[in-house]
Motif scaffolding. Structure first.
Motif, short mmCIF file in Angstrom:
data_model
loop_
_atom_site.label_atom_id
_atom_site.label_comp_id
_atom_site.label_asym_id
_atom_site.label_seq_id
_atom_site.Cartn_x
_atom_site.Cartn_y
_atom_site.Cartn_z
N PRO A 50 0.85 -1.19 0.00
CA PRO A 50 0.00 0.00 0.00
C PRO A 50 0.89 1.24 0.00
CG PRO A 50 0.14 -0.93 2.21
CD PRO A 50 1.05 -1.74 1.35
N ASN A 51 0.94 1.96 -1.12
CA ASN A 51 1.94 3.03 -1.22
C ASN A 51 1.53 4.34 -0.54
OD1 ASN A 51 0.12 3.90 -3.06
ND2 ASN A 51 1.41 3.54 -4.85
N CYS A 52 0.45 4.30 0.24
CA CYS A 52 0.11 5.47 1.05
C CYS A 52 0.48 5.20 2.52
CB CYS A 52 -1.39 5.77 0.96
SG CYS A 52 -2.38 4.42 1.63
N TYR A 55 -6.98 11.45 1.40
CA TYR A 55 -6.95 12.40 0.28
C TYR A 55 -8.38 12.87 0.00
CZ TYR A 55 -2.75 9.51 -0.27
OH TYR A 55 -1.60 8.80 -0.04
N TYR A 98 -7.21 -2.61 -5.61
CA TYR A 98 -7.32 -1.18 -5.35
C TYR A 98 -5.96 -0.50 -5.51
CZ TYR A 98 -12.08 -1.82 -3.65
OH TYR A 98 -13.41 -2.10 -3.57
N CYS A 99 -4.98 -0.88 -4.66
CA CYS A 99 -3.68 -0.18 -4.70
C CYS A 99 -3.03 -0.32 -6.08
CB CYS A 99 -2.75 -0.73 -3.63
SG CYS A 99 -3.45 -0.75 -1.98
N ILE A 158 -9.58 4.12 2.92
CA ILE A 158 -8.36 4.76 3.43
C ILE A 158 -8.02 5.97 2.56
CG2 ILE A 158 -5.87 4.43 3.75
CD1 ILE A 158 -6.51 1.47 4.43
N GLY A 159 -8.11 5.81 1.24
CA GLY A 159 -7.78 6.90 0.32
C GLY A 159 -8.71 8.09 0.49
N CYS A 175 -11.30 3.78 -2.28
CA CYS A 175 -10.79 3.09 -1.09
C CYS A 175 -11.11 3.93 0.15
CB CYS A 175 -9.28 2.91 -1.25
SG CYS A 175 -8.42 2.46 0.25
N LEU A 194 -7.35 -5.66 -1.31
CA LEU A 194 -6.99 -4.24 -1.33
C LEU A 194 -5.74 -4.01 -2.18
CD1 LEU A 194 -7.30 -1.33 -0.30
CD2 LEU A 194 -6.12 -1.99 1.79
N TRP A 250 -0.08 6.47 7.23
CA TRP A 250 -1.08 5.76 8.03
C TRP A 250 -1.08 6.18 9.50
CZ3 TRP A 250 -1.60 -0.08 6.25
CH2 TRP A 250 -2.15 -0.08 4.96
N ARG A 289 -6.94 2.64 -7.53
CA ARG A 289 -8.34 2.98 -7.21
C ARG A 289 -8.44 3.63 -5.82
NH1 ARG A 289 -11.59 -2.15 -7.48
NH2 ARG A 289 -13.43 -0.82 -7.54
N CYS A 290 -7.55 4.58 -5.53
CA CYS A 290 -7.54 5.22 -4.20
C CYS A 290 -8.84 5.97 -3.94
CB CYS A 290 -6.35 6.16 -4.07
SG CYS A 290 -4.78 5.32 -4.30
#
Ligand code: SF4
Length: 425
Positions: free
Chosen positions: A152-154, A419, A403-404, A414-415, A412, A399, A158, A408-409
């Motif tokens: 997960p590149n975000c 954001y 998504y990641c 979390i996204g 998501c 996910l 976290w 598809r942030c």
């Protein structure tokens, strides 16, 4: 001759210990090192022909690598850790899924460096990567956290959100979604061949075969005359499986195999003894023997066991072998058979019959059974959201992959929190 590792004075030990394994994996697959002077811990020259790609499923971190070690070209997998001892603490030295590892890459050496063995007992070459990195650890981490890469590149953000509570809720939701979609896939198989009993047996045999022999076990299940087998005692079921598999000559048992036995070469051997095809066939025979869970109606028997408890279902999958000499199925493998084979097929059965009690029992089991250990689990663990249960593990995979990796942030949970500007995207 072992290579003497120079003290890694340029990087303090505490900086090394803080590097997530995912960052080393990232450095390996992106080639962030000088490839010209690589040597193993034993001093053999290493020439990386193909670095391979990150493995999204269970098993080694990197698959599809081609590497020359000491002038011999190997094709296989690469496992990556912070230090050598993790190979054993993670149990890879006992797990046949790691038999194909051709190189163990570690960031930094420790007292186990140069002594490791694969599950089949052969020596495992190791490469210490830190002296060869093309940048400092600080800039490696910077590129890991800030440059786009796989899921997960975000995660570097976290700590701004309560990811352990509602982030976990999100992966649980996705886990359930994935289970339902896998059940739909099986339901399509069922539509093509409406035989749930055979579907269960194929999936259970497949799960018994582990990675190396999964397809071969499934092919064996397809060849079996179940009605005839279910009239035999344990010894004769066992003999029929051995003869049909091609691992023993049918005439040894005075048997005729129709249409013909499988080829013995179809079976991969050389792994851990517990995973040897012959031992697994004895366990499969116990399932089909008079007291076995697949003797009559496996779906009904397993649904009934599960309605009592998960332990009952696991016990049903681990019968004693009737010859008294064999090894019953291990607890870990029985859990995999339950999660990968039995529960998805019971889910199909529940949907076909609109049986909400059975569906609830399946979902409860996924929520209670432990998560396995694979590359995605470790990546999420490094990021601070280690999946604990089978359903969370399914969710983390969903996910990461759907998504990641697909960017598809905006869809998501979390996204959308991290954001807010994506909300209307
Ligand atoms: S899909 Fe979600 S978890 Fe994955 S990178 Fe985007 S915001 Fe992060």
């Amino acid at each position: 001759m072992s290579v003497v590792h120079e003290p890694l004075v340029a990087e303090p030990a505490e900086s090394i210990a803080r590097v997530p394994e995912a960052a080393i994996q990232d450095a390996w697959v992106r080639g962030l090192f000088d490839p010209t002077r690589l040597v193993t811990a034993e001093g053999e020259k290493v020439n990386v022909v193909t670095r391979g790609r990150l493995n999204r499923d269970s098993g080694p971190d990197v698959i599809g690598a081609r590497i020359e070690v000491g002038g011999v070209l190997w094709a296989g997998d690469v496992e990556i850790h912070l230090a050598s001892s993790a190979w054993e603490t993670h149990g890879h030295h006992l797990d046949p899924a790691y038999d194909r590892v051709i190189l163990h890459v570690v960031l930094s050496p420790d007292k186990r460096t140069g002594t490791l063995r694969r599950p089949d007992g052969s020596a495992l070459p190791e490469l210490v990567l830190l002296p060869h990195l093309d940048r400092s650890l600080r800039s490696l981490l910077r590129s890991f956290y800030l440059e786009p890469r796989s899921a997960p590149n975000c995660s570097h953000r976290w700590d701004e959100i309560d990811v352990d509570s509602w982030g976990r809720e999100w992966i649980r939701f996705l886990g359930t979604e994935r289970l339902r979609s896998r059940a739909k896939g099986l339901a399509r198989d069922y539509t093509r061949r409406p035989d749930l009993d055979r579907l269960l047996i194929r999936r259970m045999f497949r799960a018994l075969g582990y990675t190396a022999n999964a397809d071969t076990f499934e092919a064996l299940a397809d060849r079996l005359d179940l009605a005839a087998l279910r009239r035999l005692d344990y010894d004769d079921v066992h003999a029929t499986l051995l003869a049909t598999s091609g691992l023993e000559r049918p005439d040894l048992f005075d048997l005729e195999v129709e249409p013909s036995p499988m080829r013995a070469e179809a079976w991969k051997r050389g792994g851990r003894p517990a995973n040897a095809p012959r031992r697994r066939l004895a366990q499969a025979a116990a399932w089909l023997s008079p007291a076995g869970v697949l003797r009559t109606d496996g779906i009904a028997t397993l649904a009934e066991s599960l309605s009592h408890s998960i332990e009952d279902a696991l016990t049903a999958l681990r019968p004693d072998l009737e010859d008294g000499n064999g090894h019953r199925l291990g607890a870990t493998r029985a859990t995999r058979v339950l999660t990968d084979a039995v529960l998805p097929v019971l889910m199909v059965d529940a949907e076909l019959r609109d049986d909400h009690d059975l569906e609830d029992a399946v979902l409860r089991a996924y929520a209670a059974l432990p998560a396995g250990d694979d590359h995605v689990m470790r990546r999420f663990g490094d990021a601070g959201l280690k999946p604990r249960t089978a359903v969370e593990a399914q969710g983390a995979h969903h996910l990461a992959r759907s998504y990641c990796d697909e960017g598809r942030c905006a869809r998501c949970a979390i996204g959308r929190t991290l954001y807010p500007a994506l909300a209307g995207a």
